[in-house]
Design a protein around this motif. Structure first.
Motif, mmCIF file in Angstrom:
data_model
loop_
_atom_site.group_PDB
_atom_site.id
_atom_site.type_symbol
_atom_site.label_atom_id
_atom_site.label_comp_id
_atom_site.label_asym_id
_atom_site.label_seq_id
_atom_site.Cartn_x
_atom_site.Cartn_y
_atom_site.Cartn_z
ATOM 1 N N ILE A 1 -29.071 -22.422 -23.641
ATOM 2 C CA ILE A 1 -30.218 -23.214 -24.143
ATOM 3 C C ILE A 1 -29.464 -24.615 -23.678
ATOM 4 N N ASP A 2 -28.363 -25.214 -23.876
ATOM 5 C CA ASP A 2 -27.790 -26.275 -23.741
ATOM 6 C C ASP A 2 -27.869 -26.665 -22.210
ATOM 7 N N ALA A 3 -27.751 -25.577 -21.621
ATOM 8 C CA ALA A 3 -28.027 -25.907 -19.861
ATOM 9 C C ALA A 3 -29.255 -26.313 -19.704
ATOM 10 N N ILE A 4 -30.379 -25.464 -20.338
ATOM 11 C CA ILE A 4 -31.757 -25.695 -20.117
ATOM 12 C C ILE A 4 -32.141 -27.336 -20.557
ATOM 13 N N ILE A 5 -31.523 -27.718 -21.626
ATOM 14 C CA ILE A 5 -31.808 -28.972 -22.017
ATOM 15 C C ILE A 5 -31.198 -30.203 -21.151
ATOM 16 N N GLU A 6 -29.892 -29.924 -20.603
ATOM 17 C CA GLU A 6 -29.113 -30.855 -19.879
ATOM 18 C C GLU A 6 -29.897 -30.999 -18.399
ATOM 19 N N ARG A 7 -30.355 -29.703 -17.934
ATOM 20 C CA ARG A 7 -30.956 -29.688 -16.531
ATOM 21 C C ARG A 7 -32.411 -30.318 -16.557
ATOM 22 N N THR A 8 -32.600 -30.333 -17.787
ATOM 23 C CA THR A 8 -34.169 -30.775 -17.917
ATOM 24 C C THR A 8 -34.049 -32.484 -17.667
ATOM 25 N N ARG A 9 -32.984 -32.765 -18.576
ATOM 26 C CA ARG A 9 -32.748 -34.229 -18.596
ATOM 27 C C ARG A 9 -32.482 -34.835 -17.392
ATOM 28 N N LEU A 10 -31.713 -34.008 -16.473
ATOM 29 C CA LEU A 10 -31.301 -34.554 -15.072
ATOM 30 C C LEU A 10 -32.782 -34.812 -14.276
ATOM 31 N N THR A 11 -33.406 -33.518 -14.582
ATOM 32 C CA THR A 11 -34.758 -33.342 -13.726
ATOM 33 C C THR A 11 -35.696 -34.871 -14.004
ATOM 34 N N LEU A 12 -35.550 -34.920 -15.164
ATOM 35 C CA LEU A 12 -36.591 -36.235 -15.882
ATOM 36 C C LEU A 12 -36.003 -37.532 -15.040
ATOM 37 N N ASP A 13 -34.611 -37.514 -15.405
ATOM 38 C CA ASP A 13 -33.912 -38.748 -14.882
ATOM 39 C C ASP A 13 -34.321 -39.051 -13.366
ATOM 40 N N GLN A 14 -34.279 -37.826 -12.550
ATOM 41 C CA GLN A 14 -34.583 -37.940 -11.136
ATOM 42 C C GLN A 14 -36.102 -38.316 -10.844
ATOM 43 N N THR A 15 -36.888 -37.735 -11.722
ATOM 44 C CA THR A 15 -38.270 -37.944 -11.525
ATOM 45 C C THR A 15 -38.695 -39.455 -11.824
ATOM 46 N N LEU A 16 -38.048 -40.039 -13.202
ATOM 47 C CA LEU A 16 -38.334 -41.348 -13.379
ATOM 48 C C LEU A 16 -37.805 -42.366 -12.091
ATOM 49 N N ASN A 17 -36.970 -41.975 -11.206
ATOM 50 C CA ASN A 17 -36.367 -42.701 -10.038
ATOM 51 C C ASN A 17 -37.288 -42.566 -8.763
ATOM 52 N N ASP A 18 -38.386 -41.673 -9.082
ATOM 53 C CA ASP A 18 -39.213 -41.544 -7.962
ATOM 54 C C ASP A 18 -40.204 -42.901 -7.820
ATOM 55 N N PRO A 19 -40.405 -43.386 -6.798
ATOM 56 C CA PRO A 19 -40.910 -44.743 -6.463
ATOM 57 C C PRO A 19 -42.505 -44.676 -7.306
ATOM 58 N N ASP A 20 -43.068 -43.795 -6.662
ATOM 59 C CA ASP A 20 -44.516 -43.491 -7.351
ATOM 60 C C ASP A 20 -44.533 -43.358 -8.791
ATOM 61 N N VAL A 21 -43.710 -42.875 -9.609
ATOM 62 C CA VAL A 21 -43.566 -42.712 -11.002
ATOM 63 C C VAL A 21 -43.068 -43.733 -11.466
ATOM 64 N N ARG A 22 -42.274 -44.577 -10.908
ATOM 65 C CA ARG A 22 -41.654 -45.773 -11.512
ATOM 66 C C ARG A 22 -42.586 -46.952 -11.500
ATOM 67 N N SER A 23 -43.347 -47.038 -10.447
ATOM 68 C CA SER A 23 -44.344 -48.123 -10.268
ATOM 69 C C SER A 23 -45.532 -47.817 -11.343
ATOM 70 N N ALA A 24 -45.686 -46.367 -11.638
ATOM 71 C CA ALA A 24 -46.870 -45.875 -12.580
ATOM 72 C C ALA A 24 -46.296 -46.133 -14.303
ATOM 73 N N MET A 25 -45.153 -46.456 -14.278
ATOM 74 C CA MET A 25 -44.848 -46.433 -15.845
ATOM 75 C C MET A 25 -45.262 -47.998 -16.408
ATOM 76 N N ALA A 26 -45.609 -47.929 -17.562
ATOM 77 C CA ALA A 26 -45.962 -49.014 -18.580
ATOM 78 C C ALA A 26 -44.816 -50.196 -18.543
#
Ligand code: PLP
Length: 457
Positions: free
Chosen positions: A432-457
């Motif tokens: 379960i802890d690995a599911i959460i850690e790997r999700t957080r990593l995936t979200l951090d990487q997604t936040l760094n996508d230029p199209d996502v970053r530029s869409a952020m409020a």
């Protein structure tokens, strides 16, 4: 065989469910090779936590020798027995009896299918037959929820309310009606549970009155909507909807294909809601995905009405593989495992999963966290105030799925930026802890996508 040639053979011959055929040809298949516990390994040796239990079905987890043994023993002894001609097999009879013992209320009669879609399809047939038996065949209109999923049979796909199951298929039929979902995160009635319940009750009543109660046969509902994005109704919602059904003499079908067999904690999610429906449909966790099987649970009232209505005539509904002895033997062993610790472990792991997902709420992309037991989701947004979905160009269902995969995690990534979780009940704390850690990593990487970053409020 080289994996490359497998990919070519797949491309040339294997049609995949709910896929863009051309998109899949381009992408190529990813072949899974083996699994143990909550971990799956692909052809390249890449290991992942299966945060989605296959397709929310491998509730017991992978690699249980006792399940393999139960199947092998039954195959050696009697690999097949038909239920036609009043024949039967011991495991099927025992499984029906064990399930009836554990089912809510008077759901004492079990019709076995091969999966969830034909379980739903069977209920439509049984319900029509029931009203014919009662002398009210004009009660032939069916209601279900938007964002609902009730399988992929010709009839069931019309009860399903996901556009991709309708477009190009001539669905839904004109006797299949929808009302809005409870979808708490985006409900026009607001977020207050009582307001959501009142609004759903009002729309169900209005829909029944619009059609005419004398024409409405049944209301189909998942205790938690799965494929629509893991939408959890407020406590008391299902009970309130059941009261409306009773008031208008409409049958309630609880579609527990995902929620059954420990997914939300108890064997059946209906018990959480203290509701005894007229029918329950199940599959997936029934055999934990080791072999195909589904089950329709039918109440005494419906069974006796159909039985008396038919009298000496045969009720013309049946499948060659209904009550398959090998599937039933697996079902019995899986049930034993659930009750010998897996349900209990699922409750503990579910609490840890929910707490872990809640801890992601501070992430800039996470707008909502919801779930019950080992069935959960987070909904990603670019503006938490306005609840703005991820830009379509971010293609969450592909990009986030792939990224999680590379990070060693299988999740369900929906097209609208909802990430779904349904891990096996056998998960350890570290799974379960690995599911959460790997999700957080995936979200951090997604936040760094230029199209996502530029869409952020
Ligand atoms: C609620 C519900 N009903 C029915 C089905 C159909 O089951 P199957 O895919 O086994 O035919 C599913 C499958 O996900 C489901 O989630």
């Amino acid at each position: 065989m080289l994996s490359n040639s497998l990919i070519e053979l797949d491309r040339a011959h294997l049609i995949h469910p709910v896929a863009s055929y051309r998109g899949h040809e381009k992408l190529g298949v990813r072949v899974l090779k083996s699994a143990k516990g909550a971990t799956v390994t692909d052809m390249t040796g890449h290991q992942m936590i299966d945060g989605f239990a296959g397709l929310w079905c491998v509730n017991a987890g992978y690699g249980h020798e006792s399940i393999v043994e139960a199947a092998a023993k039954q195959m050696r002894e009697l690999p097949y027995a038909t239920g036609y001609f009043s024949l039967g097999s011991e495991p099927a009879i025992r499984l029906a009896s064990e399930l009836a013992d554990r089912a809510p209320g008077d759901l004492n009669h079990i019709y076995f299918t091969l999966g969830g879609s034909d379980a739903v399809d069977s209920t439509v047939r049984f319900i029509r037959y029931y009203y014919h038996s009662l002398g009210t065949p004009e009660k032939d209109q069916f209601i279900s929820l938007e964002q609902g999923y009730h399988g992929s049979s010709t009839v069931g796909a019309g009860l399903t309310a996901l556009p991709v199951f309708h477009a190009g298929f001539g669905l839904p039929f004109d006797w299949q009606h929808k009302i809005p979902s409870h979808y708490a995160y985006r409900n026009p009635a607001g977020t207050d549970p009582q307001a959501i319940i009142a609004s759903s009750v009002a729309v169900l009543k209005a829909k029944i009155e619009e059609i005419g109660a004398e024409h409405v046969a049944a209301f189909y509902v998942e205790p938690i909507q799965g494929s629509g994005g893991v939408l959890v109704p407020p406590t008391g919602w299902l009970k309130a909807m059941h009261e409306v059904c009773k008031q208008y003499d409409v049958l309630l079908v609880a579609d527990e294909v995902i929620t059954g067999f420990g997914r939300t904690g108890p064997l059946f999610a209906c018990s959480d809601d203290d509701v005894v429906p007229d029918f329950m449909t199940t599959a997936k966790g029934l055999t934990s995905g080791y072999v195909p099987m589904g089950a329709v649970f039918m109440s005494d009232k419906v069974y006796n009405t159909i039985a008396d209505g038919a009298g000496a005539a045969a009720i013309g509904h049946g499948y060659t593989y209904s009550a398959h002895p090998v599937s039933a033997a697996v079902g019995l062993e899986v049930l034993r495992l659930y009750e010998n610790g897996l349900l209990e472990n699922g409750v503990k792991a579910g609490a840890r999963l929910m707490a872990g997902l809640e801890s992601l709420k501070d992430h800039p992309l996470v707008g909502d966290v919801r779930g019950r037991g080992m069935l959960a989701a987070i909904e990603l947004v670019t503006d938490k105030q306005k609840k703005t979905p991820l830009p379509a160009a971010a293609d969450p269902s592909r990009r986030i799925f792939d990224r999680a995969w590379d990070n060693g995690l299988v999740i369900r990534a929906f097209g609208n930026g909802v990430l779904g979780y349904a891990p096996p009940l056998c998960c350890t704390e570290s799974d379960i802890d690995a599911i959460i850690e790997r999700t957080r990593l995936t979200l951090d990487q997604t936040l760094n996508d230029p199209d996502v970053r530029s869409a952020m409020a």
